[in-house]
Design a protein around this motif. Structure first.
Motif, PDB file in Angstrom:
ATOM      1  N   ILE A  25     -16.938  -0.293  11.286  1.00  0.00           N
ATOM      2  CA  ILE A  25     -15.582  -0.187  10.769  1.00  0.00           C
ATOM      3  C   ILE A  25     -14.835   1.012  11.344  1.00  0.00           C
ATOM      4  O   ILE A  25     -13.622   1.119  11.195  1.00  0.00           O
ATOM      5  CB  ILE A  25     -15.582  -0.121   9.226  1.00  0.00           C
ATOM      6  CG1 ILE A  25     -16.409   1.067   8.731  1.00  0.00           C
ATOM      7  CG2 ILE A  25     -16.127  -1.406   8.648  1.00  0.00           C
ATOM      8  CD1 ILE A  25     -16.423   1.198   7.216  1.00  0.00           C
ATOM      9  N   GLY A  26     -15.563   1.913  11.990  1.00  0.00           N
ATOM     10  CA  GLY A  26     -14.938   3.014  12.715  1.00  0.00           C
ATOM     11  C   GLY A  26     -13.940   3.820  11.906  1.00  0.00           C
ATOM     12  O   GLY A  26     -12.813   4.057  12.352  1.00  0.00           O
ATOM     13  N   LEU A  55      -7.067  -1.999   0.950  1.00  0.00           N
ATOM     14  CA  LEU A  55      -6.223  -2.287   2.113  1.00  0.00           C
ATOM     15  C   LEU A  55      -5.714  -0.995   2.745  1.00  0.00           C
ATOM     16  O   LEU A  55      -5.638  -0.872   3.975  1.00  0.00           O
ATOM     17  CB  LEU A  55      -5.044  -3.171   1.703  1.00  0.00           C
ATOM     18  CG  LEU A  55      -5.368  -4.639   1.393  1.00  0.00           C
ATOM     19  CD1 LEU A  55      -4.180  -5.320   0.725  1.00  0.00           C
ATOM     20  CD2 LEU A  55      -5.759  -5.391   2.664  1.00  0.00           C
ATOM     21  N   ALA A  56      -5.387  -0.017   1.893  1.00  0.00           N
ATOM     22  CA  ALA A  56      -4.887   1.266   2.395  1.00  0.00           C
ATOM     23  C   ALA A  56      -5.996   2.085   3.042  1.00  0.00           C
ATOM     24  O   ALA A  56      -5.778   2.769   4.047  1.00  0.00           O
ATOM     25  CB  ALA A  56      -4.248   2.055   1.251  1.00  0.00           C
ATOM     26  N   ILE A  57      -7.190   2.004   2.488  1.00  0.00           N
ATOM     27  CA  ILE A  57      -8.309   2.812   2.974  1.00  0.00           C
ATOM     28  C   ILE A  57      -8.936   2.229   4.239  1.00  0.00           C
ATOM     29  O   ILE A  57      -9.160   2.934   5.224  1.00  0.00           O
ATOM     30  CB  ILE A  57      -9.380   2.952   1.868  1.00  0.00           C
ATOM     31  CG1 ILE A  57      -8.897   3.907   0.776  1.00  0.00           C
ATOM     32  CG2 ILE A  57     -10.703   3.447   2.451  1.00  0.00           C
ATOM     33  CD1 ILE A  57      -9.868   4.038  -0.383  1.00  0.00           C
ATOM     34  N   PHE A  58      -9.214   0.933   4.214  1.00  0.00           N
ATOM     35  CA  PHE A  58     -10.005   0.332   5.292  1.00  0.00           C
ATOM     36  C   PHE A  58      -9.165  -0.229   6.438  1.00  0.00           C
ATOM     37  O   PHE A  58      -9.710  -0.534   7.505  1.00  0.00           O
ATOM     38  CB  PHE A  58     -10.910  -0.765   4.724  1.00  0.00           C
ATOM     39  CG  PHE A  58     -11.894  -0.259   3.714  1.00  0.00           C
ATOM     40  CD1 PHE A  58     -12.867   0.657   4.071  1.00  0.00           C
ATOM     41  CD2 PHE A  58     -11.835  -0.676   2.390  1.00  0.00           C
ATOM     42  CE1 PHE A  58     -13.774   1.141   3.139  1.00  0.00           C
ATOM     43  CE2 PHE A  58     -12.735  -0.205   1.448  1.00  0.00           C
ATOM     44  CZ  PHE A  58     -13.707   0.712   1.822  1.00  0.00           C
ATOM     45  N   LYS A  59      -7.871  -0.394   6.216  1.00  0.00           N
ATOM     46  CA  LYS A  59      -6.967  -0.867   7.277  1.00  0.00           C
ATOM     47  C   LYS A  59      -7.393  -2.220   7.844  1.00  0.00           C
ATOM     48  O   LYS A  59      -7.055  -2.562   8.976  1.00  0.00           O
ATOM     49  CB  LYS A  59      -6.898   0.147   8.433  1.00  0.00           C
ATOM     50  CG  LYS A  59      -6.691   1.585   8.017  1.00  0.00           C
ATOM     51  CD  LYS A  59      -5.360   1.801   7.329  1.00  0.00           C
ATOM     52  CE  LYS A  59      -5.135   3.276   7.013  1.00  0.00           C
ATOM     53  NZ  LYS A  59      -3.903   3.515   6.238  1.00  0.00           N
ATOM     54  N   LEU A  81     -20.791  -5.257   4.604  1.00  0.00           N
ATOM     55  CA  LEU A  81     -20.298  -4.869   5.923  1.00  0.00           C
ATOM     56  C   LEU A  81     -20.815  -5.801   7.014  1.00  0.00           C
ATOM     57  O   LEU A  81     -20.636  -5.536   8.196  1.00  0.00           O
ATOM     58  CB  LEU A  81     -20.720  -3.423   6.238  1.00  0.00           C
ATOM     59  CG  LEU A  81     -20.266  -2.348   5.247  1.00  0.00           C
ATOM     60  CD1 LEU A  81     -20.715  -0.974   5.726  1.00  0.00           C
ATOM     61  CD2 LEU A  81     -18.763  -2.379   5.055  1.00  0.00           C
ATOM     62  N   HIS A  82     -21.472  -6.875   6.607  1.00  0.00           N
ATOM     63  CA  HIS A  82     -21.963  -7.840   7.590  1.00  0.00           C
ATOM     64  C   HIS A  82     -20.764  -8.502   8.269  1.00  0.00           C
ATOM     65  O   HIS A  82     -19.859  -9.002   7.604  1.00  0.00           O
ATOM     66  CB  HIS A  82     -22.828  -8.899   6.901  1.00  0.00           C
ATOM     67  CG  HIS A  82     -23.686  -9.669   7.847  1.00  0.00           C
ATOM     68  ND1 HIS A  82     -23.158 -10.553   8.759  1.00  0.00           N
ATOM     69  CD2 HIS A  82     -25.029  -9.679   8.045  1.00  0.00           C
ATOM     70  CE1 HIS A  82     -24.137 -11.085   9.466  1.00  0.00           C
ATOM     71  NE2 HIS A  82     -25.283 -10.571   9.053  1.00  0.00           N
TER      72      HIS A  82
END
Length: 241
Positions: free
Chosen positions: A14-15, A85-89, A131-132
């Motif tokens: 997820i970088g 949505l705000a955190i992970f983009k 996270l798969h």
């Protein structure tokens, strides 16, 4: 085999540039005497205000407003999804994680105004299975869970999409903190659904719409069968009295 089991080797890169976030929630009450009293809940992530409509685009099935804390209801999912949505983009990553985020964080936010700092490394490690890269979360109207989200796995080689409805029905996350009891209950629920669905608890297909349509149909039949059993049991108990 549990297709939803996490893998330490296969994980979404997820970088994320940062894992610490400042979250603020405020309850605003209108003071205009010419208007009815109205209470609005607002939220900020790292000083930037977020809005429930952002989550509503992704999941229009939940209430389009914010709630949080122990007494938060349906709109707590909207809060969790908006923050994710705000955190992970990433819309899909937010979809995969927001239910866990709601159960771990949002429902534990103070009921009133608050400001706090979240460090999410532990959260991501704990929910590594989400996270798969081939895991998808979809809303299922007929799912007998509070969030009504079910997980699907898409085989990266064949494109085959699989929804294990028995596994989805059995999922109990933070709602049952006793791990031993939760595992026992999950096993019972899994067997119960398999007994009902027989060999049809695995829904497969090559289009998400096709798989979800069949999942909705089976979950609807399971729901009404459950209701029928409850009513029958209540009637039998009444006559036994």
């Amino acid at each position: 085999m549990n297709i939803y089991a996490g893998s330490k080797k296969t994980k979404w890169d997820i970088g994320m540039a940062e894992t610490v976030f400042h979250i603020r929630g405020a309850i605003v009450v209108t003071d205009d005497l010419s208007l009815p009293v109205k209470t609005t809940r607002r939220m900020w992530v790292n000083g930037i205000e977020i809005f429930p409509e952002q989550a509503g685009v992704v999941r229009p099935f939940y209430e389009c407003n914010f709630e949080w804390g122990e007494l938060g209801q349906n709109a707590s999912y909207t809060t969790a999804l908006s923050i994710c949505l705000a955190i992970f983009k990433s819309e899909r990553l937010a979809e995969n994680l927001f239910v866990c985020f709601k159960e771990e964080f949002v429902q534990n936010f103070p009921d009133g105004n608050f400001e706090l700092v979240l460090e999410i490394t532990r959260f991501l490690n704990k929910h590594n299975n989400r996270l798969h890269p081939d895991l998808y979360s979809r809303f299922c109207f007929s799912a007998i869970t509070s969030s009504r989200e079910i997980l699907l796995y898409k085989n990266p080689k064949t494109g085959l999409i699989t929804a294990n409805l028995a596994e989805n029905y059995a999922m109990h996350r933070e709602t049952m903190p006793n791990i031993k009891l939760r595992k026992l209950n999950e096993r019972k629920q899994r067997l119960l659904f398999r007994l009902f669905a027989k060999d049809n608890y695995l829904i497969t297909g090559y289009e998400f719409t096709e798989v979800m349509s069949r999942a909705e149909d089976l979950m609807t039949r399971f729901y009404w069968r459950s209701v029928e059993k409850i009513i029958t049991s209540q009637i039998e108990d009444k006559y036994e009295e």
